[in-house]
Scaffold this motif. Sequence first.
Motif, PDB file in Angstrom:
ATOM      1  N   GLY A   1       0.970   5.330  -8.882  1.00 34.29           N
ATOM      2  CA  GLY A   1       0.850   3.940  -9.231  1.00 34.29           C
ATOM      3  C   GLY A   1      -0.192   4.065 -10.248  1.00 34.29           C
TER       4      GLY A   1
ATOM      5  N   ASP B   1       4.635   6.401  -6.103  1.00 34.60           N
ATOM      6  CA  ASP B   1       4.248   7.917  -6.105  1.00 34.60           C
ATOM      7  C   ASP B   1       5.445   8.576  -6.329  1.00 34.60           C
ATOM      8  OD1 ASP B   1       1.659   7.206  -5.891  1.00 34.60           O
ATOM      9  OD2 ASP B   1       1.646   7.251  -3.528  1.00 34.60           O
TER      10      ASP B   1
ATOM     11  N   ASP C   1      -8.516   2.441  -0.646  1.00 35.68           N
ATOM     12  CA  ASP C   1      -9.156   2.901   0.758  1.00 35.68           C
ATOM     13  C   ASP C   1     -10.588   2.740   0.394  1.00 35.68           C
ATOM     14  OD1 ASP C   1      -6.698   2.672   1.888  1.00 35.68           O
ATOM     15  OD2 ASP C   1      -6.584   4.787   2.603  1.00 35.68           O
TER      16      ASP C   1
ATOM     17  N   SER D   1       0.547  -1.156   0.142  1.00 37.59           N
ATOM     18  CA  SER D   1      -0.131   0.052   0.047  1.00 37.59           C
ATOM     19  C   SER D   1       0.756   1.242   0.160  1.00 37.59           C
ATOM     20  CB  SER D   1      -0.956  -0.075   1.264  1.00 37.59           C
ATOM     21  OG  SER D   1      -0.226  -0.052   2.338  1.00 37.59           O
ATOM     22  N   GLY D   2       0.264   2.526   0.229  1.00 35.18           N
ATOM     23  CA  GLY D   2       0.954   3.711   0.055  1.00 35.18           C
ATOM     24  C   GLY D   2       1.738   3.640   1.348  1.00 35.18           C
ATOM     25  N   GLY D   3       1.583   3.303   2.348  1.00 33.07           N
ATOM     26  CA  GLY D   3       2.293   3.279   3.799  1.00 33.07           C
ATOM     27  C   GLY D   3       2.857   1.990   4.118  1.00 33.07           C
ATOM     28  N   HIS D   4       2.729   0.993   3.566  1.00 33.53           N
ATOM     29  CA  HIS D   4       3.142  -0.298   4.197  1.00 33.53           C
ATOM     30  C   HIS D   4       3.340  -1.304   2.795  1.00 33.53           C
ATOM     31  CE1 HIS D   4       0.927   1.418   7.275  1.00 33.53           C
ATOM     32  NE2 HIS D   4       1.607   0.686   8.305  1.00 33.53           N
TER      33      HIS D   4
HETATM   34  N1  LIG Z   1      -2.405   0.315 -10.408  1.00 29.82           N
HETATM   35  C1  LIG Z   1      -1.548   0.802  -9.503  1.00 29.82           C
HETATM   36  N2  LIG Z   1      -0.203   0.299  -9.427  1.00 29.82           N
HETATM   37  C2  LIG Z   1       0.615   0.566  -8.826  1.00 29.82           C
HETATM   38  N3  LIG Z   1       0.255   1.326  -7.586  1.00 29.82           N
HETATM   39  C3  LIG Z   1      -0.835   1.616  -7.390  1.00 29.82           C
HETATM   40  C4  LIG Z   1      -2.054   1.597  -8.291  1.00 29.82           C
HETATM   41  N4  LIG Z   1      -3.336   1.939  -7.792  1.00 29.82           N
HETATM   42  C5  LIG Z   1      -2.742   2.650  -6.660  1.00 29.82           C
HETATM   43  N5  LIG Z   1      -1.437   2.374  -6.519  1.00 29.82           N
HETATM   44  C6  LIG Z   1      -0.620   3.142  -5.237  1.00 29.82           C
HETATM   45  O1  LIG Z   1      -1.609   2.496  -3.984  1.00 29.82           O
HETATM   46  C7  LIG Z   1      -1.149   3.448  -3.000  1.00 29.82           C
HETATM   47  C8  LIG Z   1      -2.480   3.989  -2.267  1.00 29.82           C
HETATM   48  O2  LIG Z   1      -2.937   2.626  -1.640  1.00 29.82           O
HETATM   49  P1  LIG Z   1      -3.702   2.661  -0.218  1.00 29.82           P
HETATM   50  O3  LIG Z   1      -4.765   3.621  -0.423  1.00 29.82           O
HETATM   51  O4  LIG Z   1      -3.654   1.277  -0.040  1.00 29.82           O
HETATM   52  O5  LIG Z   1      -2.556   3.440   0.603  1.00 29.82           O
HETATM   53  P2  LIG Z   1      -2.790   4.141   1.867  1.00 29.82           P
HETATM   54  O6  LIG Z   1      -3.998   4.016   2.441  1.00 29.82           O
HETATM   55  O7  LIG Z   1      -2.402   5.617   1.604  1.00 29.82           O
HETATM   56  O8  LIG Z   1      -1.575   3.680   2.776  1.00 29.82           O
HETATM   57  P3  LIG Z   1      -1.967   2.257   4.053  1.00 29.82           P
HETATM   58  O9  LIG Z   1      -2.989   1.535   3.374  1.00 29.82           O
HETATM   59  O10 LIG Z   1      -0.437   1.679   4.083  1.00 29.82           O
HETATM   60  O11 LIG Z   1      -2.031   3.293   5.085  1.00 29.82           O
HETATM   61  C9  LIG Z   1      -0.536   4.584  -3.718  1.00 29.82           C
HETATM   62  O12 LIG Z   1       0.717   4.873  -3.365  1.00 29.82           O
HETATM   63  C10 LIG Z   1      -0.886   4.443  -5.024  1.00 29.82           C
HETATM   64  O13 LIG Z   1      -0.141   5.134  -6.013  1.00 29.82           O
END
Ligand SMILES: Nc1ncnc2c1ncn2[C@@H]1O[C@H](COP(=O)(O)OP(=O)(O)OP(=O)(O)O)[C@@H](O)[C@H]1O
Length: 376
Positions: free
Chosen positions: A210, A197, A342, A166-169
């Motif tokens: 992403g 990002d 999310d 994910s964005g943070g993990h």
């Molecule tokens: N098609 C894709 N390919 C690669 N990365 C992607 C894609 N779509 C979204 N992302 C990435 O997924 C991340 C967002 O995911 P998510 O919403 O789960 O993260 P977050 O909620 O910000 O962080 P965390 O869940 O760790 O607290 C972003 O870094 C985004 O660039």
Amino acid sequence: MLEISEVMCYNTEVKILAIESSCDETAAAIISGDPSSKNGKAELLSNVVVSQIDIFKSYGGVIPEVAARSHLEAILPVVHQAFSEAGLTKKGQDDWSQIDAIAVTHTPGLLGSLLIGTLTARTLAILHDKPLYAVHHLKSHIYANWLAVNEDEKQPQFPLLSLVVSGGHTQIIRMDEHNHFEIIGTTMDDAVGECYDKIAKILGLPYPGGPSIARAAKNGDPDKYKLPIPQIKDLDFSFSGLKTAVLRAVQKELGVPISFPSHELAGKLTEQQKADFAASFQKTATKILLNKLEKALEMYPDTKSIVIAGGVSANEDLRKTALAKFGNKTEVFFPALKFAGDNAAMVGAAAFYEIASGVSPTDPYKLNIMPRSEII
Ligand SMILES: Nc1ncnc2c1ncn2[C@@H]1O[C@H](COP(=O)(O)OP(=O)(O)OP(=O)(O)O)[C@@H](O)[C@H]1O
Ligand SMILES: [Mg+2]
């Protein structure tokens, strides 16, 4: 107030209102199901997500204070819409008699963003006398894989390995049964989503990075630039070196010194160069993730399912490569695309399996929020 003992013996269908606000999506959902059977399925009645992407596009990233203020404006209308889309309004009013529990993300996330969701959920729980479940955000990402889109869809089997990206993990988590998590690998520095990002920013591709990288990569040569695979011990990851490696490769390609301002690099790159960098990075990121997953599978040969979760699980290259690499031996699960980023449906699913596992609700007067928490 409901007594805890009363709450823990649901033996019939429950409807859960779930709220998510950990980053830049304000979301509410209602799910319904019978948790008395541990393997029971929950049905999604409504799923409302208001994204702040349009606000943050021009900044190229999330501004925490702005995110919190946007959550504050959106949260009650979003909750109301979740009632309305679930058909749970009476004369235009939310029918709280239909709701049995409230679930909310309480960690990890942006402090101000979490505060809005948890304050809303706590207040509603107290006001309407409902048990409150405080849910870990990564647990929710994993449980997005239990949100069936079709009736006859299979569910992951235990023991399983979940790759959370994910964005943070960036983690590998082993689950022996519902609601039992063991983190067996984690990133030592950046998360893979953050790396997507930041590299998109270097390449001048729009936020969020992403999806932009994935789009650009379609026209690129994934073997054009050789990028390093970090040699990190055991099942841990590192992504900060890859980010720097792309930066150095861009500087080298353009023949500029490392002191050259990074925000001026994108303007010098052709569309083809951007596509080639995007494709080469994406291929390397996928390889790093799946090499570790392969190692984890060797260490845990009894694994019955692989569950890929989090925003990066939307990535097509990751999906295709994971299926090709593991699909003939182990079942590989991804969330439906609408549940990869999310959303609150996944929070509801996680709470549903908490209830099914006998987890007690949280006292709404004592609910703590935590920007970071490894305990899942
Ligand atoms: N098609 C894709 N390919 C690669 N990365 C992607 C894609 N779509 C979204 N992302 C990435 O997924 C991340 C967002 O995911 P998510 O919403 O789960 O993260 P977050 O909620 O910000 O962080 P965390 O869940 O760790 O607290 C972003 O870094 C985004 O660039
Ligand atoms: Mg997330």
